[in-house]
Design a protein around this motif. Structure first.
Motif, mmCIF file in Angstrom:
data_model
loop_
_atom_site.group_PDB
_atom_site.id
_atom_site.type_symbol
_atom_site.label_atom_id
_atom_site.label_comp_id
_atom_site.label_asym_id
_atom_site.label_seq_id
_atom_site.Cartn_x
_atom_site.Cartn_y
_atom_site.Cartn_z
ATOM 1 N N PHE A 224 20.108 51.129 89.580
ATOM 2 C CA PHE A 224 19.123 51.987 90.238
ATOM 3 C C PHE A 224 17.999 52.336 89.272
ATOM 4 O O PHE A 224 16.813 52.274 89.631
ATOM 5 C CB PHE A 224 19.815 53.254 90.750
ATOM 6 C CG PHE A 224 18.875 54.252 91.377
ATOM 7 C CD1 PHE A 224 18.348 54.033 92.640
ATOM 8 C CD2 PHE A 224 18.505 55.391 90.688
ATOM 9 C CE1 PHE A 224 17.479 54.948 93.212
ATOM 10 C CE2 PHE A 224 17.641 56.311 91.251
ATOM 11 C CZ PHE A 224 17.124 56.089 92.520
ATOM 12 N N LEU A 225 18.359 52.707 88.032
ATOM 13 C CA LEU A 225 17.340 53.033 87.041
ATOM 14 C C LEU A 225 16.482 51.817 86.719
ATOM 15 O O LEU A 225 15.271 51.941 86.503
ATOM 16 C CB LEU A 225 18.010 53.568 85.771
ATOM 17 C CG LEU A 225 18.687 54.930 85.898
ATOM 18 C CD1 LEU A 225 19.389 55.293 84.586
ATOM 19 C CD2 LEU A 225 17.683 56.016 86.266
ATOM 20 N N PHE A 226 17.106 50.632 86.696
ATOM 21 C CA PHE A 226 16.347 49.411 86.431
ATOM 22 C C PHE A 226 15.318 49.168 87.529
ATOM 23 O O PHE A 226 14.155 48.835 87.251
ATOM 24 C CB PHE A 226 17.306 48.223 86.317
ATOM 25 C CG PHE A 226 16.620 46.906 86.128
ATOM 26 C CD1 PHE A 226 16.057 46.554 84.915
ATOM 27 C CD2 PHE A 226 16.519 46.009 87.194
ATOM 28 C CE1 PHE A 226 15.417 45.334 84.744
ATOM 29 C CE2 PHE A 226 15.887 44.793 87.028
ATOM 30 C CZ PHE A 226 15.334 44.456 85.800
ATOM 31 N N VAL A 227 15.723 49.346 88.787
ATOM 32 C CA VAL A 227 14.802 49.149 89.912
ATOM 33 C C VAL A 227 13.665 50.164 89.854
ATOM 34 O O VAL A 227 12.494 49.821 90.065
ATOM 35 C CB VAL A 227 15.565 49.250 91.249
ATOM 36 C CG1 VAL A 227 14.592 49.240 92.425
ATOM 37 C CG2 VAL A 227 16.556 48.096 91.391
ATOM 38 N N ILE A 228 14.019 51.422 89.559
ATOM 39 C CA ILE A 228 12.987 52.462 89.467
ATOM 40 C C ILE A 228 11.991 52.134 88.365
ATOM 41 O O ILE A 228 10.771 52.309 88.509
ATOM 42 C CB ILE A 228 13.641 53.845 89.228
ATOM 43 C CG1 ILE A 228 14.415 54.287 90.472
ATOM 44 C CG2 ILE A 228 12.583 54.876 88.864
ATOM 45 C CD1 ILE A 228 13.566 54.494 91.699
ATOM 46 N N THR A 229 12.499 51.641 87.228
ATOM 47 C CA THR A 229 11.623 51.279 86.115
ATOM 48 C C THR A 229 10.678 50.149 86.500
ATOM 49 O O THR A 229 9.485 50.174 86.173
ATOM 50 C CB THR A 229 12.462 50.867 84.901
ATOM 51 O OG1 THR A 229 13.360 51.934 84.550
ATOM 52 C CG2 THR A 229 11.581 50.546 83.713
ATOM 53 N N GLY A 233 6.706 50.492 86.691
ATOM 54 C CA GLY A 233 5.869 49.603 85.893
ATOM 55 C C GLY A 233 4.860 48.844 86.739
ATOM 56 O O GLY A 233 3.713 48.662 86.333
ATOM 57 N N PHE A 234 5.294 48.418 87.941
ATOM 58 C CA PHE A 234 4.379 47.696 88.838
ATOM 59 C C PHE A 234 3.242 48.604 89.297
ATOM 60 O O PHE A 234 2.064 48.217 89.282
ATOM 61 C CB PHE A 234 5.156 47.167 90.037
ATOM 62 C CG PHE A 234 4.313 46.482 91.066
ATOM 63 C CD1 PHE A 234 3.827 45.205 90.852
ATOM 64 C CD2 PHE A 234 3.981 47.128 92.247
ATOM 65 C CE1 PHE A 234 3.030 44.584 91.800
ATOM 66 C CE2 PHE A 234 3.196 46.518 93.201
ATOM 67 C CZ PHE A 234 2.711 45.230 92.974
ATOM 68 N N VAL A 235 3.594 49.838 89.701
ATOM 69 C CA VAL A 235 2.569 50.781 90.163
ATOM 70 C C VAL A 235 1.602 51.113 89.032
ATOM 71 O O VAL A 235 0.377 51.158 89.223
ATOM 72 C CB VAL A 235 3.236 52.061 90.704
ATOM 73 C CG1 VAL A 235 2.186 53.130 91.016
ATOM 74 C CG2 VAL A 235 4.039 51.736 91.964
ATOM 75 N N PHE A 236 2.138 51.334 87.840
ATOM 76 C CA PHE A 236 1.277 51.642 86.694
ATOM 77 C C PHE A 236 0.359 50.464 86.380
ATOM 78 O O PHE A 236 -0.817 50.644 86.046
ATOM 79 C CB PHE A 236 2.139 51.989 85.478
ATOM 80 C CG PHE A 236 1.342 52.300 84.248
ATOM 81 C CD1 PHE A 236 0.728 53.531 84.085
ATOM 82 C CD2 PHE A 236 1.191 51.341 83.252
ATOM 83 C CE1 PHE A 236 -0.021 53.804 82.949
ATOM 84 C CE2 PHE A 236 0.448 51.601 82.118
ATOM 85 C CZ PHE A 236 -0.165 52.845 81.953
ATOM 86 N N GLY A 237 0.897 49.221 86.473
ATOM 87 C CA GLY A 237 0.081 48.050 86.210
ATOM 88 C C GLY A 237 -1.065 47.907 87.204
ATOM 89 O O GLY A 237 -2.189 47.595 86.827
ATOM 90 N N VAL A 238 -0.767 48.142 88.499
ATOM 91 C CA VAL A 238 -1.813 48.080 89.522
ATOM 92 C C VAL A 238 -2.874 49.140 89.279
ATOM 93 O O VAL A 238 -4.081 48.882 89.384
ATOM 94 C CB VAL A 238 -1.187 48.253 90.915
ATOM 95 C CG1 VAL A 238 -2.271 48.399 91.982
ATOM 96 C CG2 VAL A 238 -0.284 47.063 91.246
#
Length: 272
Positions: A224-229, A233-238
């Motif tokens: 779960f923590l891996f998916v959240i990370t 990361g994807f949202v921050f990259g966008v």
């Protein structure tokens, strides 16, 4: 003659169409086992539960060089269904594939019935241990309460607890004879406390099944923590890319105005 010729062509086209359709049969055609097949004498679901407990709580403590006695029921080489379990493949969540014939099934229970009906001859006759018979020792049955067993209720039967404790210890000592070696004595003590100590009216810890579930919970939490990370990361990259494009649209125009203005001033100076 024209009629016979046209009928011959139609027959040829029909044969060709049948061949094409047979070659284009979907790969993931789900099959259904024969529900009228005789039932297994050994419960596969309970055997699977015991197998998981033994792997996680018992065999993980055993060094690869340690030789289990030939009459040890916990030895994987004695597991009658291990051959079938190794020929199960999970393609998707609701897609189980038979490793023998390649057929697909919507659930593991359907695949179990198929293996029992179609591939029973692949079971090694020398593997005779039904792990489901050890379900009372590892308290894996669904009828047990949340503490682990019917015996672990307020109206606890001390005599029944003692009988189960002796049965459990006899199993552990059979697989890890204390007198065989120092390592065997260590494992016998460790696993006797881990697996058998809950058979007591005064026991306040976890049953083997609960201990296994507790071990598996961190893996789900880490996933779960891996998916959240990954999502963060994807949202921050966008967001970073959007801000970069935004500033790149603003910055070049002001820079060009500054550069052109500087060149214009230099040309005036050179003209003088």
């Amino acid at each position: 003659r024209r009629v016979h010729g046209e009928s011959g062509k139609a027959q040829m086209l029909l044969v060709a169409l049948v061949l094409v359709l047979s070659d284009a049969e979907p790969q993931y055609t789900f099959s259904h086992p024969d529900m009228n097949a005789p039932p297994d004498l050994c419960n596969r679901e309970k055997s699977r539960t015991v197998r998981n407990i033994v792997r996680q709580l018992v065999l993980n403590e055993v060094d690869s060089e340690f030789d289990l006695p030939d009459d040890c029921p916990l030895d994987p080489e004695q597991d009658m269904y291990l051959e079938h379990e190794e020929h199960k493949h999970t393609v998707l969540t609701n897609d189980w594939k038979c490793g023998y014939c390649g057929k697909h099934f919507k659930s593991e229970s359907f695949l179990d019935k198929h293996l029992h009906r179609k591939h029973a001859d692949t079971i090694d006759k020398e593997r005779t241990v039904c792990l489901a018979d050890l379900c009372d020792v590892f308290v894996c049955d669904n009828k047990y309460d949340q503490r682990g067993s019917d015996l672990l209720k307020p109206s606890c039967d001390q005599n029944a607890m003692k009988r189960m404790n002796h049965k459990c210890l006899a199993l552990i000592h059979r697989c890890f004879p204390p007198e065989m070696s120092v390592e065997s004595h260590r494992l016998s003590t460790l696993l006797g406390n881990r697996i058998c100590s809950h058979f007591s009216c005064d026991y306040k810890g976890l049953s083997p099944m609960q201990a296994l579930q507790e071990r598996e919970e961190p893996s789900y939490q880490s996933r779960f923590l891996f998916v959240i990370t990954i999502v963060f990361g994807f949202v921050f990259g966008v967001f970073a890319c959007a801000m970069l494009l935004y500033y790149r649209e603003i910055t070049p125009s002001s820079d060009l105005q500054f550069l052109f203005g500087k060149r214009h001033r230099l040309s005036k100076v050179k003209g003088f």
